[in-house]
Design a protein around this motif. Structure first.
Motif, PDB file in Angstrom:
ATOM      1  N   THR A  63      55.991  53.608  59.491  1.00  0.00           N
ATOM      2  CA  THR A  63      54.880  52.904  59.129  1.00  0.00           C
ATOM      3  C   THR A  63      54.409  52.276  57.752  1.00  0.00           C
ATOM      4  OG1 THR A  63      53.744  54.097  60.765  1.00  0.00           O
ATOM      5  CG2 THR A  63      52.196  53.041  59.561  1.00  0.00           C
ATOM      6  N   SER A  64      54.971  53.382  56.814  1.00  0.00           N
ATOM      7  CA  SER A  64      54.802  52.948  55.173  1.00  0.00           C
ATOM      8  C   SER A  64      55.721  51.832  54.901  1.00  0.00           C
ATOM      9  CB  SER A  64      54.819  54.137  54.250  1.00  0.00           C
ATOM     10  OG  SER A  64      56.084  54.437  54.534  1.00  0.00           O
ATOM     11  N   GLY A  65      56.967  51.673  55.485  1.00  0.00           N
ATOM     12  CA  GLY A  65      57.785  50.638  55.185  1.00  0.00           C
ATOM     13  C   GLY A  65      57.204  49.381  55.892  1.00  0.00           C
ATOM     14  N   VAL A  70      54.951  43.852  54.722  1.00  0.00           N
ATOM     15  CA  VAL A  70      53.939  42.941  54.938  1.00  0.00           C
ATOM     16  C   VAL A  70      53.323  42.716  53.420  1.00  0.00           C
ATOM     17  CG1 VAL A  70      51.650  42.638  56.179  1.00  0.00           C
ATOM     18  CG2 VAL A  70      53.424  43.590  57.369  1.00  0.00           C
ATOM     19  N   GLY A  71      53.199  43.771  52.855  1.00  0.00           N
ATOM     20  CA  GLY A  71      52.437  43.470  51.566  1.00  0.00           C
ATOM     21  C   GLY A  71      53.224  42.543  50.677  1.00  0.00           C
ATOM     22  N   ALA A  72      54.795  42.890  50.564  1.00  0.00           N
ATOM     23  CA  ALA A  72      55.491  42.017  49.943  1.00  0.00           C
ATOM     24  C   ALA A  72      55.451  40.344  50.457  1.00  0.00           C
ATOM     25  CB  ALA A  72      56.941  42.469  49.988  1.00  0.00           C
ATOM     26  N   VAL A  73      55.543  40.244  51.588  1.00  0.00           N
ATOM     27  CA  VAL A  73      55.712  38.914  52.227  1.00  0.00           C
ATOM     28  C   VAL A  73      54.058  38.252  51.835  1.00  0.00           C
ATOM     29  CG1 VAL A  73      55.522  37.666  54.296  1.00  0.00           C
ATOM     30  CG2 VAL A  73      57.215  39.495  54.143  1.00  0.00           C
ATOM     31  N   VAL A  74      53.134  38.861  52.101  1.00  0.00           N
ATOM     32  CA  VAL A  74      51.777  38.408  51.772  1.00  0.00           C
ATOM     33  C   VAL A  74      51.769  37.978  50.124  1.00  0.00           C
ATOM     34  CG1 VAL A  74      48.985  38.896  51.615  1.00  0.00           C
ATOM     35  CG2 VAL A  74      50.435  39.447  53.483  1.00  0.00           C
ATOM     36  N   SER A  75      52.227  38.996  49.302  1.00  0.00           N
ATOM     37  CA  SER A  75      52.258  38.810  48.004  1.00  0.00           C
ATOM     38  C   SER A  75      52.932  37.641  47.618  1.00  0.00           C
ATOM     39  CB  SER A  75      52.850  39.938  47.129  1.00  0.00           C
ATOM     40  OG  SER A  75      51.839  40.926  47.580  1.00  0.00           O
ATOM     41  N   TYR A  90      50.749  42.419  40.486  1.00  0.00           N
ATOM     42  CA  TYR A  90      49.746  43.500  40.903  1.00  0.00           C
ATOM     43  C   TYR A  90      49.663  43.409  42.370  1.00  0.00           C
ATOM     44  CZ  TYR A  90      47.911  43.273  36.332  1.00  0.00           C
ATOM     45  OH  TYR A  90      47.588  43.387  35.033  1.00  0.00           O
ATOM     46  N   MET A  91      49.777  42.490  43.249  1.00  0.00           N
ATOM     47  CA  MET A  91      49.918  42.488  44.716  1.00  0.00           C
ATOM     48  C   MET A  91      51.029  43.509  45.218  1.00  0.00           C
ATOM     49  SD  MET A  91      48.463  38.891  45.821  1.00  0.00           S
ATOM     50  CE  MET A  91      48.437  39.307  47.607  1.00  0.00           C
ATOM     51  N   VAL A  92      52.145  43.220  44.681  1.00  0.00           N
ATOM     52  CA  VAL A  92      53.318  44.257  45.085  1.00  0.00           C
ATOM     53  C   VAL A  92      53.148  45.514  44.674  1.00  0.00           C
ATOM     54  CG1 VAL A  92      55.866  44.626  44.695  1.00  0.00           C
ATOM     55  CG2 VAL A  92      55.106  42.303  45.333  1.00  0.00           C
ATOM     56  N   GLY A  94      50.225  47.056  44.139  1.00  0.00           N
ATOM     57  CA  GLY A  94      49.146  47.344  45.381  1.00  0.00           C
ATOM     58  C   GLY A  94      49.719  47.944  46.323  1.00  0.00           C
ATOM     59  N   SER A  95      50.526  47.112  47.026  1.00  0.00           N
ATOM     60  CA  SER A  95      51.265  47.228  48.354  1.00  0.00           C
ATOM     61  C   SER A  95      52.110  48.712  48.150  1.00  0.00           C
ATOM     62  CB  SER A  95      52.214  46.284  48.540  1.00  0.00           C
ATOM     63  OG  SER A  95      51.426  44.924  48.900  1.00  0.00           O
ATOM     64  N   MET A  96      53.018  48.681  47.204  1.00  0.00           N
ATOM     65  CA  MET A  96      53.562  49.967  47.065  1.00  0.00           C
ATOM     66  C   MET A  96      52.899  51.253  46.939  1.00  0.00           C
ATOM     67  SD  MET A  96      56.378  48.631  44.156  1.00  0.00           S
ATOM     68  CE  MET A  96      57.057  50.362  43.724  1.00  0.00           C
ATOM     69  N   ALA A  97      51.624  51.168  46.351  1.00  0.00           N
ATOM     70  CA  ALA A  97      50.783  52.412  45.900  1.00  0.00           C
ATOM     71  C   ALA A  97      50.288  52.513  47.551  1.00  0.00           C
ATOM     72  CB  ALA A  97      49.720  52.072  45.140  1.00  0.00           C
ATOM     73  N   LEU A  98      49.679  51.433  48.209  1.00  0.00           N
ATOM     74  CA  LEU A  98      49.030  51.733  49.445  1.00  0.00           C
ATOM     75  C   LEU A  98      50.102  52.197  50.716  1.00  0.00           C
ATOM     76  CD1 LEU A  98      46.637  51.186  51.425  1.00  0.00           C
ATOM     77  CD2 LEU A  98      47.500  48.922  51.719  1.00  0.00           C
ATOM     78  N   ALA A  99      51.394  51.776  50.555  1.00  0.00           N
ATOM     79  CA  ALA A  99      52.507  52.354  51.485  1.00  0.00           C
ATOM     80  C   ALA A  99      52.655  53.656  51.130  1.00  0.00           C
ATOM     81  CB  ALA A  99      53.602  51.409  51.306  1.00  0.00           C
ATOM     82  N   ALA A 100      52.714  54.155  49.931  1.00  0.00           N
ATOM     83  CA  ALA A 100      52.949  55.670  49.610  1.00  0.00           C
ATOM     84  C   ALA A 100      51.687  56.390  50.062  1.00  0.00           C
ATOM     85  CB  ALA A 100      53.148  55.795  48.002  1.00  0.00           C
ATOM     86  N   ILE A 101      50.357  55.852  49.768  1.00  0.00           N
ATOM     87  CA  ILE A 101      49.318  56.794  50.374  1.00  0.00           C
ATOM     88  C   ILE A 101      49.412  57.032  51.695  1.00  0.00           C
ATOM     89  CG2 ILE A 101      46.779  56.755  50.352  1.00  0.00           C
ATOM     90  CD1 ILE A 101      46.767  55.296  47.678  1.00  0.00           C
ATOM     91  N   VAL A 102      49.533  55.918  52.459  1.00  0.00           N
ATOM     92  CA  VAL A 102      49.538  55.692  53.945  1.00  0.00           C
ATOM     93  C   VAL A 102      50.661  56.844  54.447  1.00  0.00           C
ATOM     94  CG1 VAL A 102      49.995  54.321  56.114  1.00  0.00           C
ATOM     95  CG2 VAL A 102      48.561  53.635  54.476  1.00  0.00           C
TER      96      VAL A 102
END
Length: 116
Positions: A63-65, A70-75, A90-92, A94-102
């Motif tokens: 799930t986090s992957g 998706v965050g990287a592609v959107v970025s 910043y977007m990448v 943020g995607s990394m941080a969100l994936a780790a939290i999830v």
């Protein structure tokens, strides 16, 4: 960074000192948390993962992957449209941080639930 960007009226470039200090603090918090967990339950810390735990780790990692991907592609899509490298960074990040939290939250939720 946010306050500096608002004061400047635009996006401020990433600072290597600030980003590395945030990273260092995060690593120290994670390591200290793992040490505290190991001290609180030493028997559990040395036992290998059972089938349920392996399944939980795989599911949370999957799930986090996806979130990171998706965050990287959107970025990158945002970068292709707006051509702003600072925002891409910043977007990448943020995607990394969100994936780790999830990942961590999903593991906790799956460990506490009876159904996987």
């Amino acid at each position: 960074m946010y306050k500096a960007s608002v004061a400047a009226g635009g996006l401020v470039s990433p600072s290597i000192g600030l980003i590395s200090s945030y990273t260092l603090v995060l690593v120290v918090i994670v390591v200290a948390g793992q040490v505290v967990i190991s001290i609180c339950s030493p028997k559990q810390a040395s036992t290998p993962a059972d089938e349920r735990e392996i399944h939980i780790e795989r599911k949370a990692g999957y799930t986090s992957g996806w979130i990171m991907g998706v965050g990287a592609v959107v970025s990158m899509s945002h970068y292709l449209h707006w051509n702003n490298g600072d925002m891409l960074f910043y977007m990448v990040l943020g995607s990394m941080a969100l994936a780790a939290i999830v990942d961590y939250v999903y593991r906790i939720v799956l460990h506490r639930s009876a159904i996987i």
